[in-house]
Scaffold this active site. Sequence first.
Site, mmCIF file in Angstrom:
data_model
loop_
_atom_site.group_PDB
_atom_site.id
_atom_site.type_symbol
_atom_site.label_atom_id
_atom_site.label_comp_id
_atom_site.label_asym_id
_atom_site.label_seq_id
_atom_site.Cartn_x
_atom_site.Cartn_y
_atom_site.Cartn_z
ATOM 1 N N HIS A 1 7.068 -0.757 1.863
ATOM 2 C CA HIS A 1 6.655 -2.049 1.309
ATOM 3 C C HIS A 1 6.064 -1.836 -0.074
ATOM 4 O O HIS A 1 5.847 -0.698 -0.489
ATOM 5 C CB HIS A 1 5.601 -2.698 2.217
ATOM 6 C CG HIS A 1 4.337 -1.901 2.251
ATOM 7 N ND1 HIS A 1 4.185 -0.778 3.040
ATOM 8 C CD2 HIS A 1 3.169 -2.042 1.554
ATOM 9 C CE1 HIS A 1 2.978 -0.261 2.826
ATOM 10 N NE2 HIS A 1 2.349 -1.013 1.930
ATOM 11 N N HIS B 1 4.301 0.096 -6.950
ATOM 12 C CA HIS B 1 4.945 1.309 -6.429
ATOM 13 C C HIS B 1 5.191 1.143 -4.936
ATOM 14 O O HIS B 1 4.549 0.327 -4.283
ATOM 15 C CB HIS B 1 4.083 2.546 -6.672
ATOM 16 C CG HIS B 1 2.846 2.561 -5.835
ATOM 17 N ND1 HIS B 1 1.721 1.815 -6.146
ATOM 18 C CD2 HIS B 1 2.573 3.194 -4.663
ATOM 19 C CE1 HIS B 1 0.798 2.010 -5.212
ATOM 20 N NE2 HIS B 1 1.293 2.835 -4.289
#
Length: 171
Positions: free
Chosen positions: A40, A121
Amino acid sequence: MRCFVALWPTAAARAALDVVALGLATQLPDARRMRSPNLHLTLAFIGDLDDARGAPIAAALESIAVEPFTWPLDRLGHFPRARVVWAGGPPESRLDALAQAVRERLDALHVPYDRKPFSAHVTLLRNAPDLREAPTLAPIEWPVGQPQLIVSTRDPAGAVTYRPWARPATH
């Protein structure tokens, strides 16, 4: 429950990221690979949250207008202090604005969250030594969708699973 707000990848992006993580894990055998279903992009980490707070947070997140766009993940990096290897992409103002909108909704609801600056990220490995030379990454297209409240649970064996928050069933 432990919670955070995140963007969930498409099945194609998840599969491509998992292939990259698997390849990195073979190069760094002491690192711990993120399980594919848990990949995620965190927009805000909340931490412990009472069940009753989930519904208003989920509703507030659904009210955020997201203009669809695709973020290309085309680089790998390492956060040495956190010992995390990550996939990311070029700076994207729309992604930054989305993270800011999420944080504003949390502030309006008086929901405490980790206020460290947003860093776009996707964590691939934990407990990873430094990447001496980050391998190149063929671009992975991440279609950006609606932010979701994610719940972290641990099964009896200790495995962590992330899942979108769901409204409790009514009888």
